[in-house]
Design an enzyme around this catalytic site. Structure first.
Site, PDB file in Angstrom:
ATOM      1  N   TYR A  58      -5.207  10.682   9.156  1.00  0.00           N
ATOM      2  CA  TYR A  58      -6.108   9.547   9.371  1.00  0.00           C
ATOM      3  C   TYR A  58      -6.349   9.642  10.926  1.00  0.00           C
ATOM      4  O   TYR A  58      -7.373   9.478  11.527  1.00  0.00           O
ATOM      5  CB  TYR A  58      -5.379   8.403   9.135  1.00  0.00           C
ATOM      6  CG  TYR A  58      -5.775   7.030   9.744  1.00  0.00           C
ATOM      7  CD1 TYR A  58      -6.970   6.678   9.270  1.00  0.00           C
ATOM      8  CD2 TYR A  58      -5.299   6.410  11.030  1.00  0.00           C
ATOM      9  CE1 TYR A  58      -7.636   5.368   9.833  1.00  0.00           C
ATOM     10  CE2 TYR A  58      -6.014   5.434  11.526  1.00  0.00           C
ATOM     11  CZ  TYR A  58      -7.018   4.864  10.982  1.00  0.00           C
ATOM     12  OH  TYR A  58      -7.427   3.902  11.545  1.00  0.00           O
ATOM     13  N   GLY A  67     -11.500  -3.584  16.202  1.00  0.00           N
ATOM     14  CA  GLY A  67     -11.048  -2.629  14.884  1.00  0.00           C
ATOM     15  C   GLY A  67      -9.627  -2.238  15.038  1.00  0.00           C
ATOM     16  O   GLY A  67      -8.836  -2.977  15.573  1.00  0.00           O
ATOM     17  N   CYS A  68      -9.285  -1.060  14.209  1.00  0.00           N
ATOM     18  CA  CYS A  68      -7.854  -0.563  14.132  1.00  0.00           C
ATOM     19  C   CYS A  68      -7.391  -0.405  15.559  1.00  0.00           C
ATOM     20  O   CYS A  68      -7.912   0.138  16.412  1.00  0.00           O
ATOM     21  CB  CYS A  68      -7.839   0.720  13.447  1.00  0.00           C
ATOM     22  SG  CYS A  68      -6.264   1.329  13.279  1.00  0.00           S
ATOM     23  N   PHE A  69      -5.907  -0.940  15.859  1.00  0.00           N
ATOM     24  CA  PHE A  69      -5.482  -0.956  17.096  1.00  0.00           C
ATOM     25  C   PHE A  69      -5.029   0.558  17.586  1.00  0.00           C
ATOM     26  O   PHE A  69      -4.716   0.872  18.656  1.00  0.00           O
ATOM     27  CB  PHE A  69      -4.429  -1.944  17.398  1.00  0.00           C
ATOM     28  CG  PHE A  69      -3.454  -2.041  16.389  1.00  0.00           C
ATOM     29  CD1 PHE A  69      -3.048  -0.957  15.362  1.00  0.00           C
ATOM     30  CD2 PHE A  69      -2.655  -3.285  16.018  1.00  0.00           C
ATOM     31  CE1 PHE A  69      -1.937  -1.198  14.408  1.00  0.00           C
ATOM     32  CE2 PHE A  69      -1.669  -3.451  15.187  1.00  0.00           C
ATOM     33  CZ  PHE A  69      -1.147  -2.443  14.425  1.00  0.00           C
ATOM     34  N   CYS A  95     -11.945   2.632  12.550  1.00  0.00           N
ATOM     35  CA  CYS A  95     -11.042   3.430  11.948  1.00  0.00           C
ATOM     36  C   CYS A  95     -10.942   3.172  10.409  1.00  0.00           C
ATOM     37  O   CYS A  95     -11.384   1.814  10.022  1.00  0.00           O
ATOM     38  CB  CYS A  95      -9.585   2.868  12.369  1.00  0.00           C
ATOM     39  SG  CYS A  95      -9.272   3.265  14.222  1.00  0.00           S
TER      40      CYS A  95
END
Length: 227
Positions: free
Chosen positions: A202, A57-59, A16
């Site tokens: 995003y 990484g990004c949760f 992310c």
């Protein structure tokens, strides 16, 4: 124990994008959030399921991936792997703690095994990237496979050995294999973030493409509604 290898598509870009300090996460529109809360399982309902913990990484991205897997009943975004108590998103995302963004996975072992969840974990991120997933940089985005007992630890380490023996990634795996201690659930607006914010740029540009790449390689593991 030898776990069959699945077809893995590992791209550095699967991580992310970092959230800048000026970013303010969007929240669900009224009505959408109420629906999400109504479909969430209660604490009593969750007691009947096993739990597993991963960081990759990004949760926001990781939560969506595990929620698409059959046998998984609920996934929560949060923080784990560090020593600080009650960390906040601002502290973790800015690298001010030793925690990583992580997920708590509630699953039915009669439908999906811990070994299969480990496959999902390794097949949905780059475990050879140290303290980074795609453009996300920092120890808060490091790769961690948590275990609760020696049997789970063996499943993880055996699978890593198998991946490296067959040179699946072409580089050494740097995933931490760590004894699970404590999971701190993230703030409410992070839960089901992808579902709550489908129009977020995003989510559209990073999270959804990562999820779709995973789905393409793990078709047999997906819930029917995820196909």
């Amino acid at each position: 124990m030898r776990i069959p290898l699945l077809s893995l598509l590992m791209l550095v870009s699967t991580g992310c994008q970092p959230k800048s300090k000026s970013d303010k996460p969007e929240v669900a529109q009224k009505g959408q959030e109420d629906t999400l809360m109504e479909t969430s399982l209660t604490a009593d309902q969750l007691k009947g399921y096993e739990t597993a913990y991963f960081a990759s990484g990004c949760f926001w991205c990781v939560e969506a991936i595990f929620e698409s897997v059959k046998g998984v009943k609920e996934v929560y975004s949060g923080y784990s792997g560090g020593t600080e108590k009650n960390p906040t998103y601002k502290e973790v995302s800015y690298g001010k703690t030793t925690h990583a963004e992580a997920v708590e996975v509630y699953y039915d072992p009669k439908i999906v095994s811990f070994a299969q969840l480990v496959q999902v974990f390794f097949g949905s991120h780059d475990p050879t990237s140290l303290n980074r997933q795609g453009p996300d940089r920092g120890a808060q985005y490091r790769s961690i496979a948590f275990y609760k007992d020696e049997a789970q630890k063996k499943i993880i380490t055996d699978y890593i050995a198998q991946l490296e023996a067959e040179n699946i990634y072409g580089r050494p795996i740097v995933t931490e294999v760590k004894k699970f201690d404590k999971f701190y659930r993230a703030e409410e607006y992070h839960q089901d973030y992808e579902k709550r914010n489908p129009n977020n740029t995003y989510i559209q540009n990073v999270s959804v493409p990562r999820l779709n790449r995973f789905k393409e390689n793990f078709k047999s593991y997906l819930k029917k509604e995820s196909h």
